[in-house]
Design a protein around this motif. Sequence first.
Motif, PDB file in Angstrom:
ATOM      1  N   CYS A   1      -7.229   6.994   2.104  1.00 47.25           N
ATOM      2  CA  CYS A   1      -7.204   8.361   1.578  1.00 47.25           C
ATOM      3  C   CYS A   1      -7.401   8.477   0.074  1.00 47.25           C
ATOM      4  O   CYS A   1      -7.743   9.547  -0.430  1.00 47.25           O
ATOM      5  CB  CYS A   1      -5.887   9.029   1.969  1.00 47.25           C
ATOM      6  SG  CYS A   1      -4.419   8.208   1.289  1.00 47.25           S
ATOM      7  N   GLY A   2      -7.160   7.392  -0.687  1.00 44.20           N
ATOM      8  CA  GLY A   2      -7.263   7.508  -2.143  1.00 44.20           C
ATOM      9  C   GLY A   2      -6.309   8.571  -2.664  1.00 44.20           C
ATOM     10  O   GLY A   2      -5.122   8.565  -2.340  1.00 44.20           O
TER      11      GLY A   2
ATOM     12  N   GLY B   1      -1.678  10.588   5.027  1.00 44.85           N
ATOM     13  CA  GLY B   1      -2.549   9.753   4.204  1.00 44.85           C
ATOM     14  C   GLY B   1      -2.152   8.297   4.315  1.00 44.85           C
ATOM     15  O   GLY B   1      -0.972   7.955   4.167  1.00 44.85           O
ATOM     16  N   ILE B   2      -3.124   7.439   4.602  1.00 40.85           N
ATOM     17  CA  ILE B   2      -2.884   5.993   4.706  1.00 40.85           C
ATOM     18  C   ILE B   2      -3.887   5.270   3.822  1.00 40.85           C
ATOM     19  O   ILE B   2      -5.082   5.579   3.836  1.00 40.85           O
ATOM     20  CB  ILE B   2      -3.005   5.496   6.160  1.00 40.85           C
ATOM     21  CG1 ILE B   2      -1.858   6.051   7.003  1.00 40.85           C
ATOM     22  CG2 ILE B   2      -3.013   3.964   6.224  1.00 40.85           C
ATOM     23  CD1 ILE B   2      -1.892   5.602   8.459  1.00 40.85           C
TER      24      ILE B   2
ATOM     25  N   TYR C   1      -5.600   4.374  -7.960  1.00 41.03           N
ATOM     26  CA  TYR C   1      -5.682   5.723  -7.426  1.00 41.03           C
ATOM     27  C   TYR C   1      -4.309   6.356  -7.230  1.00 41.03           C
ATOM     28  O   TYR C   1      -4.191   7.565  -7.127  1.00 41.03           O
ATOM     29  CB  TYR C   1      -6.398   5.714  -6.069  1.00 41.03           C
ATOM     30  CG  TYR C   1      -7.844   5.317  -6.114  1.00 41.03           C
ATOM     31  CD1 TYR C   1      -8.767   6.059  -6.830  1.00 41.03           C
ATOM     32  CD2 TYR C   1      -8.290   4.191  -5.427  1.00 41.03           C
ATOM     33  CE1 TYR C   1     -10.114   5.698  -6.863  1.00 41.03           C
ATOM     34  CE2 TYR C   1      -9.632   3.819  -5.456  1.00 41.03           C
ATOM     35  CZ  TYR C   1     -10.529   4.578  -6.175  1.00 41.03           C
ATOM     36  OH  TYR C   1     -11.846   4.212  -6.206  1.00 41.03           O
ATOM     37  N   HIS C   2      -3.272   5.543  -7.119  1.00 38.61           N
ATOM     38  CA  HIS C   2      -1.991   6.043  -6.655  1.00 38.61           C
ATOM     39  C   HIS C   2      -0.959   6.251  -7.752  1.00 38.61           C
ATOM     40  O   HIS C   2       0.250   6.231  -7.493  1.00 38.61           O
ATOM     41  CB  HIS C   2      -1.431   5.091  -5.584  1.00 38.61           C
ATOM     42  CG  HIS C   2      -2.352   4.908  -4.419  1.00 38.61           C
ATOM     43  ND1 HIS C   2      -2.614   3.688  -3.837  1.00 38.61           N
ATOM     44  CD2 HIS C   2      -3.107   5.813  -3.741  1.00 38.61           C
ATOM     45  CE1 HIS C   2      -3.484   3.841  -2.858  1.00 38.61           C
ATOM     46  NE2 HIS C   2      -3.795   5.127  -2.779  1.00 38.61           N
ATOM     47  N   ASN C   3      -1.406   6.450  -8.980  1.00 37.89           N
ATOM     48  CA  ASN C   3      -0.461   6.706 -10.059  1.00 37.89           C
ATOM     49  C   ASN C   3       0.266   8.028  -9.858  1.00 37.89           C
ATOM     50  O   ASN C   3       1.472   8.132 -10.088  1.00 37.89           O
ATOM     51  CB  ASN C   3      -1.182   6.710 -11.410  1.00 37.89           C
ATOM     52  CG  ASN C   3      -1.718   5.334 -11.775  1.00 37.89           C
ATOM     53  OD1 ASN C   3      -1.086   4.323 -11.484  1.00 37.89           O
ATOM     54  ND2 ASN C   3      -2.878   5.286 -12.407  1.00 37.89           N
ATOM     55  N   ASP C   4      -0.456   9.048  -9.433  1.00 41.36           N
ATOM     56  CA  ASP C   4       0.121  10.375  -9.272  1.00 41.36           C
ATOM     57  C   ASP C   4       0.221  10.813  -7.814  1.00 41.36           C
ATOM     58  O   ASP C   4       1.125  11.552  -7.449  1.00 41.36           O
ATOM     59  CB  ASP C   4      -0.712  11.404 -10.054  1.00 41.36           C
ATOM     60  CG  ASP C   4      -0.778  11.076 -11.530  1.00 41.36           C
ATOM     61  OD1 ASP C   4       0.281  10.780 -12.112  1.00 41.36           O
ATOM     62  OD2 ASP C   4      -1.879  11.113 -12.102  1.00 41.36           O
TER      63      ASP C   4
ATOM     64  N   GLU D   1     -16.412   7.867   3.134  1.00 41.73           N
ATOM     65  CA  GLU D   1     -16.874   6.728   2.334  1.00 41.73           C
ATOM     66  C   GLU D   1     -15.979   5.502   2.514  1.00 41.73           C
ATOM     67  O   GLU D   1     -15.619   4.829   1.558  1.00 41.73           O
ATOM     68  CB  GLU D   1     -16.956   7.111   0.845  1.00 41.73           C
ATOM     69  CG  GLU D   1     -17.661   8.431   0.576  1.00 41.73           C
ATOM     70  CD  GLU D   1     -19.142   8.433   0.948  1.00 41.73           C
ATOM     71  OE1 GLU D   1     -19.980   8.120   0.091  1.00 41.73           O
ATOM     72  OE2 GLU D   1     -19.460   8.766   2.116  1.00 41.73           O
ATOM     73  N   LEU D   2     -15.644   5.206   3.756  1.00 39.79           N
ATOM     74  CA  LEU D   2     -14.826   4.028   4.080  1.00 39.79           C
ATOM     75  C   LEU D   2     -15.615   2.942   4.795  1.00 39.79           C
ATOM     76  O   LEU D   2     -15.495   1.759   4.454  1.00 39.79           O
ATOM     77  CB  LEU D   2     -13.636   4.435   4.960  1.00 39.79           C
ATOM     78  CG  LEU D   2     -12.906   3.273   5.673  1.00 39.79           C
ATOM     79  CD1 LEU D   2     -12.242   2.351   4.656  1.00 39.79           C
ATOM     80  CD2 LEU D   2     -11.906   3.782   6.681  1.00 39.79           C
TER      81      LEU D   2
END
Length: 238
Positions: free
Chosen positions: A52-53, A71-72, A79-82, A108-109
């Motif tokens: 999911c980004g 979301g996984i 990407y996961h700072n916020d 886009e995976l």
Amino acid sequence: MIKNIDKYKRDWFIDLKLDVLPISFYIIRKSLLAAVTELRPKLHGNVLDLACGVMPYKEFLKNDLIEEYIGIDLEPTEYHNDVKPDYYWDGNKIPLDDASVNFVIATELLEHYFDTNHILKEIKRVLKPGGTFFFTVPSVWPLHEAPYDYHRFTPFALDEYFKKSKFSSWEIKPLGGFHYHLALSFALWNDYRLSGKYKKIIKPFLNMFLEFLLKKDKKNLIFKNGEMYSGLYGFVTK
């Protein structure tokens, strides 16, 4: 710069902390949002956003019929700072029960997953009977997230993968047609190969040319010799 940048694309770029929006990013995201817009009215029940980004489409896709949006993604990245996913996965087994979601979204995976048969098997496993897998994949795009960039699919390859995975039905469409392919190629050349002084010289001419190509673009739903497309998307039914 091409005008009328959509709010959701603008938010997505802010999340990635990009100070400048490259023309190529705008063009590809424009086509992706058009595909996601087609998905939007279909969503209901439990929805899985796989890889999911920052979940750029979550707020856009929400409706009263969605019971849970999940979301996984892989273990924490930049990407996961916020924005953090609901679950992390090991890239092998999706951490959900069999037949637990109505929709799987994977934008886009597939190009980043080497074993296409395996990931499709996992997606099918977590889908409820009659559930839908929505996907997008690039055609015209530079190598990215190297070395984890493995595939550029043709519609015929995807057709064989879906057939081998024994999905009941599927529809594959172009994100953009021949003109879109050309527009994206010129935009990438501008963004990644031209020096600053040359960009300034050609900017007004390039913008007019790209606008012309995008307006002229027609998406041929029949894939045949001589056709070109900027990327693919589709709906796959379990």
